[in-house]
Design a protein around this motif. Structure first.
Motif, mmCIF file in Angstrom:
data_model
loop_
_atom_site.group_PDB
_atom_site.id
_atom_site.type_symbol
_atom_site.label_atom_id
_atom_site.label_comp_id
_atom_site.label_asym_id
_atom_site.label_seq_id
_atom_site.Cartn_x
_atom_site.Cartn_y
_atom_site.Cartn_z
ATOM 1 N N TRP A 59 -13.117 66.360 -24.621
ATOM 2 C CA TRP A 59 -12.493 66.563 -23.310
ATOM 3 C C TRP A 59 -11.474 67.699 -23.361
ATOM 4 C CZ3 TRP A 59 -13.466 65.650 -18.476
ATOM 5 C CH2 TRP A 59 -12.455 65.845 -17.533
ATOM 6 N N GLY A 60 -10.647 67.689 -24.374
ATOM 7 C CA GLY A 60 -9.607 68.699 -24.481
ATOM 8 C C GLY A 60 -10.125 70.098 -24.756
ATOM 9 N N ASN A 61 -11.325 70.199 -25.301
ATOM 10 C CA ASN A 61 -11.906 71.505 -25.621
ATOM 11 C C ASN A 61 -13.085 71.864 -24.723
ATOM 12 O OD1 ASN A 61 -10.425 72.435 -28.129
ATOM 13 N ND2 ASN A 61 -10.993 70.347 -28.693
ATOM 14 N N ARG A 62 -13.236 71.160 -23.624
ATOM 15 C CA ARG A 62 -14.398 71.365 -22.759
ATOM 16 C C ARG A 62 -14.471 72.769 -22.163
ATOM 17 N NH1 ARG A 62 -10.500 68.990 -20.142
ATOM 18 N NH2 ARG A 62 -10.060 69.485 -17.970
ATOM 19 N N HIS A 63 -13.325 73.441 -22.057
ATOM 20 C CA HIS A 63 -13.337 74.795 -21.509
ATOM 21 C C HIS A 63 -14.190 75.752 -22.351
ATOM 22 C CE1 HIS A 63 -10.063 74.850 -24.442
ATOM 23 N NE2 HIS A 63 -10.274 76.146 -24.539
ATOM 24 N N TRP A 64 -14.362 75.432 -23.643
ATOM 25 C CA TRP A 64 -15.192 76.276 -24.504
ATOM 26 C C TRP A 64 -16.658 76.212 -24.096
ATOM 27 C CZ3 TRP A 64 -12.736 79.838 -26.797
ATOM 28 C CH2 TRP A 64 -11.480 79.625 -27.345
ATOM 29 N N LEU A 65 -17.071 75.172 -23.392
ATOM 30 C CA LEU A 65 -18.470 75.077 -22.971
ATOM 31 C C LEU A 65 -18.886 76.289 -22.149
ATOM 32 C CD1 LEU A 65 -18.815 71.297 -22.070
ATOM 33 C CD2 LEU A 65 -19.973 72.528 -23.901
ATOM 34 N N ARG A 66 -17.984 76.782 -21.315
ATOM 35 C CA ARG A 66 -18.338 77.955 -20.503
ATOM 36 C C ARG A 66 -17.789 79.252 -21.093
ATOM 37 N NH1 ARG A 66 -14.175 75.897 -17.962
ATOM 38 N NH2 ARG A 66 -12.547 77.175 -17.083
ATOM 39 N N VAL A 124 -19.990 63.981 -35.870
ATOM 40 C CA VAL A 124 -20.928 63.303 -36.784
ATOM 41 C C VAL A 124 -20.248 62.099 -37.435
ATOM 42 C CG1 VAL A 124 -22.229 63.562 -38.941
ATOM 43 C CG2 VAL A 124 -22.360 65.337 -37.181
ATOM 44 N N PHE A 125 -18.998 62.275 -37.880
ATOM 45 C CA PHE A 125 -18.279 61.147 -38.479
ATOM 46 C C PHE A 125 -18.082 60.037 -37.458
ATOM 47 C CE2 PHE A 125 -14.190 59.051 -39.646
ATOM 48 C CZ PHE A 125 -14.652 58.383 -40.770
ATOM 49 N N GLY A 126 -17.709 60.384 -36.242
ATOM 50 C CA GLY A 126 -17.532 59.382 -35.188
ATOM 51 C C GLY A 126 -18.811 58.609 -34.918
ATOM 52 N N LEU A 127 -19.926 59.314 -34.854
ATOM 53 C CA LEU A 127 -21.212 58.642 -34.637
ATOM 54 C C LEU A 127 -21.547 57.728 -35.815
ATOM 55 C CD1 LEU A 127 -23.283 61.583 -33.088
ATOM 56 C CD2 LEU A 127 -22.468 59.513 -31.909
ATOM 57 N N PHE A 128 -21.252 58.173 -37.031
ATOM 58 C CA PHE A 128 -21.483 57.358 -38.223
ATOM 59 C C PHE A 128 -20.668 56.065 -38.157
ATOM 60 C CE2 PHE A 128 -20.274 56.031 -42.503
ATOM 61 C CZ PHE A 128 -21.507 55.945 -43.134
ATOM 62 N N VAL A 129 -19.382 56.193 -37.831
ATOM 63 C CA VAL A 129 -18.496 55.027 -37.763
ATOM 64 C C VAL A 129 -19.011 54.028 -36.730
ATOM 65 C CG1 VAL A 129 -16.178 54.249 -37.083
ATOM 66 C CG2 VAL A 129 -16.441 56.189 -38.635
ATOM 67 N N VAL A 130 -19.342 54.521 -35.549
ATOM 68 C CA VAL A 130 -19.804 53.629 -34.476
ATOM 69 C C VAL A 130 -21.170 53.031 -34.803
ATOM 70 C CG1 VAL A 130 -20.476 53.549 -32.049
ATOM 71 C CG2 VAL A 130 -18.386 54.726 -32.718
ATOM 72 N N ALA A 131 -22.064 53.828 -35.371
ATOM 73 C CA ALA A 131 -23.414 53.336 -35.684
ATOM 74 C C ALA A 131 -23.394 52.212 -36.712
ATOM 75 C CB ALA A 131 -24.290 54.489 -36.178
ATOM 76 N N PHE A 132 -22.454 52.286 -37.656
ATOM 77 C CA PHE A 132 -22.395 51.275 -38.714
ATOM 78 C C PHE A 132 -21.370 50.180 -38.451
ATOM 79 C CE2 PHE A 132 -24.720 54.473 -41.084
ATOM 80 C CZ PHE A 132 -25.617 53.688 -41.800
ATOM 81 N N ASP A 136 -16.857 80.060 -24.529
ATOM 82 C CA ASP A 136 -17.449 80.457 -25.812
ATOM 83 C C ASP A 136 -18.008 79.223 -26.506
ATOM 84 O OD1 ASP A 136 -18.209 81.670 -28.146
ATOM 85 O OD2 ASP A 136 -16.182 82.153 -28.810
ATOM 86 N N PRO A 137 -19.230 78.816 -26.141
ATOM 87 C CA PRO A 137 -19.798 77.576 -26.693
ATOM 88 C C PRO A 137 -19.850 77.532 -28.216
ATOM 89 C CG PRO A 137 -21.171 78.429 -24.913
ATOM 90 C CD PRO A 137 -20.128 79.458 -25.192
ATOM 91 N N GLY A 138 -19.902 78.674 -28.869
ATOM 92 C CA GLY A 138 -19.934 78.704 -30.332
ATOM 93 C C GLY A 138 -18.689 78.096 -30.958
ATOM 94 N N GLN A 139 -17.570 78.127 -30.230
ATOM 95 C CA GLN A 139 -16.321 77.548 -30.725
ATOM 96 C C GLN A 139 -16.420 76.034 -30.895
ATOM 97 O OE1 GLN A 139 -13.418 78.895 -31.716
ATOM 98 N NE2 GLN A 139 -14.212 80.955 -31.435
ATOM 99 N N LEU A 140 -17.374 75.428 -30.190
ATOM 100 C CA LEU A 140 -17.516 73.973 -30.261
ATOM 101 C C LEU A 140 -18.094 73.505 -31.596
ATOM 102 C CD1 LEU A 140 -18.706 73.239 -26.630
ATOM 103 C CD2 LEU A 140 -16.469 72.780 -27.616
ATOM 104 N N LEU A 141 -18.611 74.425 -32.407
ATOM 105 C CA LEU A 141 -19.152 74.033 -33.707
ATOM 106 C C LEU A 141 -18.113 73.344 -34.586
ATOM 107 C CD1 LEU A 141 -21.521 76.963 -34.690
ATOM 108 C CD2 LEU A 141 -22.128 74.612 -34.102
ATOM 109 N N TRP A 142 -16.840 73.674 -34.399
ATOM 110 C CA TRP A 142 -15.817 73.031 -35.226
ATOM 111 C C TRP A 142 -15.672 71.553 -34.877
ATOM 112 C CZ3 TRP A 142 -11.277 70.707 -33.761
ATOM 113 C CH2 TRP A 142 -10.839 70.927 -32.457
ATOM 114 N N LEU A 143 -16.238 71.127 -33.723
ATOM 115 C CA LEU A 143 -16.214 69.706 -33.355
ATOM 116 C C LEU A 143 -17.352 68.911 -34.015
ATOM 117 C CD1 LEU A 143 -15.365 69.880 -29.550
ATOM 118 C CD2 LEU A 143 -13.867 69.177 -31.419
#
Length: 147
Positions: free
Chosen positions: A96-103, A117-125, A105-112
């Motif tokens: 949410w806080g970095n959503r401005h990068w979507l329009r 991935v860790f968040g999905l891992f935690v929730v999945a398990f 410079d979407p490449g900046q979102l790679l740092w997320l």
């Protein structure tokens, strides 16, 4: 305490020990990251986020991340649920806080990607790990209070 901790971890199935270890690594790394941010930027380290609620949340992770790591390290069921809640909020707040990068410079979102991935891992398990920790805890002998 040390013996009890060894028993708690030893009672876990191998896959659950690996999951708990990944949880621990992630939350210890998160603690270090947020502490470093605060050391560099002080209380306004997250001032680039216009929403005060996000700034407060990211500062609060200096307490929530190590608390989660301790509870997970103790193989406590509460730690599994706290880990899930913290990661859902952390990933959501970052996106949410970095959503401005979507329009802009979407490449900046790679740092997320790592936190996502860790968040999905935690929730999945979360549910299977909670069941494993609860099952292992129920098999441990309970200590009788000394008179």
């Amino acid at each position: 305490m040390r013996f009890e901790l060894r028993e708690r971890w030893g009672a876990q199935p191998l896959w659950a020990r690996w999951v708990l270890t990944v949880y621990l690594i992630g939350f210890v790394e998160g603690t270090g990251s947020h502490v470093a941010d605060l050391v560099r930027g002080g209380i306004h380290a997250y001032g680039s986020f216009p929403q005060v609620s996000l700034q407060v949340f990211f500062v609060s992770l200096v307490i929530l991340d190590p608390l989660t790591a301790v509870l997970v390290g103790l193989a406590r069921r509460e730690g599994i649920w706290l880990a899930s809640a913290v990661m859902v909020l952390d990933v959501s707040a970052n996106w949410w806080g970095n959503r401005h990068w979507l329009r802009d410079d979407p490449g900046q979102l790679l740092w997320l990607l790592p936190i996502t991935v860790f968040g999905l891992f935690v929730v999945a398990f979360a549910v299977p790990t909670h069941r494993a920790v609860a099952g292992a805890a129920s098999k441990l002998p309970t200590a009788l209070p000394s008179a």
